[in-house]
Design a protein around this motif. Structure first.
Motif, PDB file in Angstrom:
ATOM      1  N   ARG A 134      39.706  80.670  42.505  1.00 39.25           N
ATOM      2  CA  ARG A 134      38.309  80.948  42.185  1.00 39.25           C
ATOM      3  C   ARG A 134      37.855  82.194  42.950  1.00 39.25           C
ATOM      4  O   ARG A 134      38.260  82.407  44.088  1.00 39.25           O
ATOM      5  CB  ARG A 134      37.463  79.743  42.598  1.00 39.25           C
ATOM      6  CG  ARG A 134      36.089  79.783  42.075  1.00 39.25           C
ATOM      7  CD  ARG A 134      35.403  78.478  42.314  1.00 39.25           C
ATOM      8  NE  ARG A 134      34.081  78.543  41.723  1.00 39.25           N
ATOM      9  CZ  ARG A 134      33.160  77.649  41.899  1.00 39.25           C
ATOM     10  NH1 ARG A 134      33.391  76.595  42.641  1.00 39.25           N
ATOM     11  NH2 ARG A 134      31.985  77.782  41.334  1.00 39.25           N
ATOM     12  N   PHE A 135      37.050  83.006  42.321  1.00 36.89           N
ATOM     13  CA  PHE A 135      36.512  84.255  42.882  1.00 36.89           C
ATOM     14  C   PHE A 135      37.614  85.275  43.161  1.00 36.89           C
ATOM     15  O   PHE A 135      37.465  86.131  44.030  1.00 36.89           O
ATOM     16  CB  PHE A 135      35.696  83.999  44.155  1.00 36.89           C
ATOM     17  CG  PHE A 135      34.602  83.005  43.981  1.00 36.89           C
ATOM     18  CD1 PHE A 135      33.597  83.219  43.050  1.00 36.89           C
ATOM     19  CD2 PHE A 135      34.559  81.849  44.734  1.00 36.89           C
ATOM     20  CE1 PHE A 135      32.574  82.299  42.870  1.00 36.89           C
ATOM     21  CE2 PHE A 135      33.551  80.920  44.571  1.00 36.89           C
ATOM     22  CZ  PHE A 135      32.554  81.152  43.637  1.00 36.89           C
ATOM     23  N   SER A 136      38.734  85.171  42.465  1.00 39.31           N
ATOM     24  CA  SER A 136      39.824  86.129  42.631  1.00 39.31           C
ATOM     25  C   SER A 136      40.265  86.617  41.256  1.00 39.31           C
ATOM     26  O   SER A 136      40.154  85.892  40.264  1.00 39.31           O
ATOM     27  CB  SER A 136      41.011  85.467  43.344  1.00 39.31           C
ATOM     28  OG  SER A 136      42.114  86.343  43.376  1.00 39.31           O
ATOM     29  N   ASP A 137      40.761  87.830  41.211  1.00 34.32           N
ATOM     30  CA  ASP A 137      41.308  88.350  39.961  1.00 34.32           C
ATOM     31  C   ASP A 137      42.836  88.331  39.975  1.00 34.32           C
ATOM     32  O   ASP A 137      43.473  88.781  39.044  1.00 34.32           O
ATOM     33  CB  ASP A 137      40.804  89.770  39.708  1.00 34.32           C
ATOM     34  CG  ASP A 137      41.335  90.765  40.725  1.00 34.32           C
ATOM     35  OD1 ASP A 137      41.652  90.349  41.856  1.00 34.32           O
ATOM     36  OD2 ASP A 137      41.438  91.961  40.384  1.00 34.32           O
TER      37      ASP A 137
ATOM     38  N   LEU B 201      33.691  86.260  32.684  1.00 27.06           N
ATOM     39  CA  LEU B 201      32.887  85.750  33.784  1.00 27.06           C
ATOM     40  C   LEU B 201      33.321  84.344  34.205  1.00 27.06           C
ATOM     41  O   LEU B 201      32.778  83.796  35.160  1.00 27.06           O
ATOM     42  CB  LEU B 201      31.405  85.743  33.387  1.00 27.06           C
ATOM     43  CG  LEU B 201      30.831  87.106  33.030  1.00 27.06           C
ATOM     44  CD1 LEU B 201      29.393  86.964  32.554  1.00 27.06           C
ATOM     45  CD2 LEU B 201      30.923  88.054  34.204  1.00 27.06           C
ATOM     46  N   ASP B 202      34.273  83.770  33.481  1.00 24.93           N
ATOM     47  CA  ASP B 202      34.735  82.406  33.743  1.00 24.93           C
ATOM     48  C   ASP B 202      36.232  82.425  34.028  1.00 24.93           C
ATOM     49  O   ASP B 202      37.031  82.664  33.129  1.00 24.93           O
ATOM     50  CB  ASP B 202      34.420  81.526  32.531  1.00 24.93           C
ATOM     51  CG  ASP B 202      34.878  80.087  32.689  1.00 24.93           C
ATOM     52  OD1 ASP B 202      35.190  79.679  33.824  1.00 24.93           O
ATOM     53  OD2 ASP B 202      34.906  79.375  31.673  1.00 24.93           O
ATOM     54  N   HIS B 203      36.621  82.169  35.273  1.00 23.45           N
ATOM     55  CA  HIS B 203      38.048  82.252  35.612  1.00 23.45           C
ATOM     56  C   HIS B 203      38.855  81.160  34.922  1.00 23.45           C
ATOM     57  O   HIS B 203      40.045  81.331  34.676  1.00 23.45           O
ATOM     58  CB  HIS B 203      38.248  82.254  37.133  1.00 23.45           C
ATOM     59  CG  HIS B 203      38.187  80.923  37.793  1.00 23.45           C
ATOM     60  ND1 HIS B 203      37.009  80.258  38.033  1.00 23.45           N
ATOM     61  CD2 HIS B 203      39.172  80.131  38.246  1.00 23.45           C
ATOM     62  CE1 HIS B 203      37.273  79.106  38.616  1.00 23.45           C
ATOM     63  NE2 HIS B 203      38.567  78.996  38.762  1.00 23.45           N
TER      64      HIS B 203
ATOM     65  N   SER C 280      46.596  91.567  39.018  1.00 18.49           N
ATOM     66  CA  SER C 280      45.188  91.454  38.664  1.00 18.49           C
ATOM     67  C   SER C 280      45.052  91.223  37.160  1.00 18.49           C
ATOM     68  O   SER C 280      45.714  91.887  36.357  1.00 18.49           O
ATOM     69  CB  SER C 280      44.446  92.730  39.047  1.00 18.49           C
ATOM     70  OG  SER C 280      43.125  92.687  38.558  1.00 18.49           O
TER      71      SER C 280
END
Length: 190
Positions: free
Chosen positions: A127-130, A18-20, A155
């Motif tokens: 951020r907010f990307s895999d 949950l933490d990039h 990914s």
């Protein structure tokens, strides 16, 4: 190769999915091991410069804190320390921004190599990307032996289990393929 997989099973690398920052940290910490397995030795000169600059900043702060005179008497001295603190911090940030950029690893050329330049390995995980992007380029892009930069974007879900454990075998294969792609001889055009 079985030794690496046995080591991975004994001491798995785990990230908080949950933490990039946690994910990027685990991947970035693994990359130097992989690149080092191809004979590249880490060049720590830039890191040493950064540590030296940070040490100077800490010494300035300590001198200002523990100066023998109390506040009204040491006002000019404190102003000087604050100015030096700011100047050295700006110099440090400029060094990091211009020299290191997103680099996670600088290397020397491999022993016995005809290349006169090492590698710069950098990574991005927005951020907010895999999508994790790993880039390998020459440490000296102006060198005649510098290769074209190569990039891998994939990914992070391909490298982690649902529990957040890094599947090192798959990650090693991808990074080694990228190193091999960079070091491959360019095809001559006719």
């Amino acid at each position: 190769m079985p030794e690496k997989s046995e080591m991975a099973n004994k001491n798995p690398k785990k990230a908080n999915l949950l933490d990039h920052h946690s994910i990027k940290h685990v991947l970035d910490e693994t990359v130097p091991e992989i690149v080092g397995s191809r004979g590249y030795v880490e060049d720590v000169r830039k890191s040493n410069i950064r540590l030296f600059m940070g040490s100077i900043i800490i010494v300035i702060a300590l001198v200002a804190q523990f100066y023998k005179k109390k506040f009204p008497e040491n006002r000019d001295f404190l102003i000087g320390c604050i100015a030096l603190y700011v100047v050295f911090n700006v110099i440090l940030q400029l060094f990091i921004h211009t020299k290191e950029k997103n680099a996670i690893l600088f290397t020397y050329p491999p022993e016995g190599s005809f290349s006169s330049t090492g590698l710069v390995v950098s990574s991005k995980l927005p951020r907010f990307s895999d999508q994790y992007t790993l880039t390998i380029a020459s440490a000296d892009p102006k060198s005649i032996s510098a290769g074209q930069p190569v990039e891998l974007t994939k990914s992070v879900t391909k490298w982690f289990t649902r529990d957040g454990v890094l599947v090192e075998g798959v990650f090693w294969e991808d990074v080694l393929a990228l190193v091999d792609k960079y070091t491959a001889e360019p095809k001559k055009k006719k």
